[in-house]
Write a protein that holds these residues in place. Sequence first.
Motif, PDB file in Angstrom:
ATOM      1  N   GLY A  36       0.781  -1.225   0.000  1.00 14.92           N
ATOM      2  CA  GLY A  36       0.000   0.000   0.000  1.00 14.92           C
ATOM      3  C   GLY A  36       0.812   1.274   0.000  1.00 14.92           C
ATOM      4  N   SER A  38       2.079   4.431  -1.263  1.00 11.93           N
ATOM      5  CA  SER A  38       1.567   5.222  -2.382  1.00 11.93           C
ATOM      6  C   SER A  38       2.564   6.246  -2.904  1.00 11.93           C
ATOM      7  CB  SER A  38       0.281   5.938  -1.967  1.00 11.93           C
ATOM      8  OG  SER A  38       0.544   6.837  -0.907  1.00 11.93           O
ATOM      9  N   LYS A  56       4.659   8.966  -7.119  1.00  8.03           N
ATOM     10  CA  LYS A  56       3.428   9.087  -6.336  1.00  8.03           C
ATOM     11  C   LYS A  56       2.355   8.286  -7.044  1.00  8.03           C
ATOM     12  CE  LYS A  56       2.314  12.444  -3.848  1.00  8.03           C
ATOM     13  NZ  LYS A  56       1.870  13.647  -3.168  1.00  8.03           N
ATOM     14  N   GLY A  57       1.618   7.511  -6.275  1.00  9.87           N
ATOM     15  CA  GLY A  57       0.535   6.719  -6.820  1.00  9.87           C
ATOM     16  C   GLY A  57      -0.765   7.042  -6.116  1.00  9.87           C
ATOM     17  N   TRP A  58      -1.856   6.707  -6.750  1.00  7.20           N
ATOM     18  CA  TRP A  58      -3.174   6.914  -6.149  1.00  7.20           C
ATOM     19  C   TRP A  58      -4.152   5.940  -6.775  1.00  7.20           C
ATOM     20  CZ3 TRP A  58      -0.642  10.076  -9.480  1.00  7.20           C
ATOM     21  CH2 TRP A  58      -1.236  10.361 -10.702  1.00  7.20           C
ATOM     22  N   CYS A  61      -4.156   1.808  -3.757  1.00  6.81           N
ATOM     23  CA  CYS A  61      -2.740   1.495  -3.582  1.00  6.81           C
ATOM     24  C   CYS A  61      -2.508   0.205  -2.788  1.00  6.81           C
ATOM     25  CB  CYS A  61      -2.005   2.675  -2.960  1.00  6.81           C
ATOM     26  SG  CYS A  61      -1.772   4.007  -4.180  1.00  6.81           S
ATOM     27  N   CYS A  65      -1.695   0.541  -6.658  1.00  8.32           N
ATOM     28  CA  CYS A  65      -1.993   1.866  -7.225  1.00  8.32           C
ATOM     29  C   CYS A  65      -2.429   1.757  -8.692  1.00  8.32           C
ATOM     30  CB  CYS A  65      -0.836   2.845  -7.104  1.00  8.32           C
ATOM     31  SG  CYS A  65      -0.319   3.192  -5.417  1.00  8.32           S
ATOM     32  N   ARG A  68      -0.121   6.287 -11.456  1.00 11.42           N
ATOM     33  CA  ARG A  68       1.200   6.681 -10.932  1.00 11.42           C
ATOM     34  C   ARG A  68       1.788   7.791 -11.771  1.00 11.42           C
ATOM     35  NH1 ARG A  68       3.987   0.905 -10.106  1.00 11.42           N
ATOM     36  NH2 ARG A  68       2.766   0.273  -8.315  1.00 11.42           N
TER      37      ARG A  68
END
Length: 95
Positions: A36, A38, A56-58, A61, A65, A68
Amino acid sequence: MEPSGAPLTEADAVALVLGQDTRFAGIRALDPDLIGQSAWYEVSPAVVGWRVTVTKGWGDCQAGCISRHAWVYYVDPTGVVTLVEERGDPVEDGS
């Protein structure tokens, strides 16, 4: 951080890059065992200096994710930071 006459360390390079953008505040190194995560950075030696990639991911995640975005910086031995690549999904303002 002001460049000094001392050799630029990996930690120095990371600090300089993370200071480039307020969206990078609090980002930690990639932990391959953390489910997880992110946002993270990865750092490796460049031909001269360091290469630092911030990701950065969303979006879900916990599952890796959905979206990204990554920023790739080179930090030269004097502490000059240069954004050399940006890739991935579009980043909304304030993310």
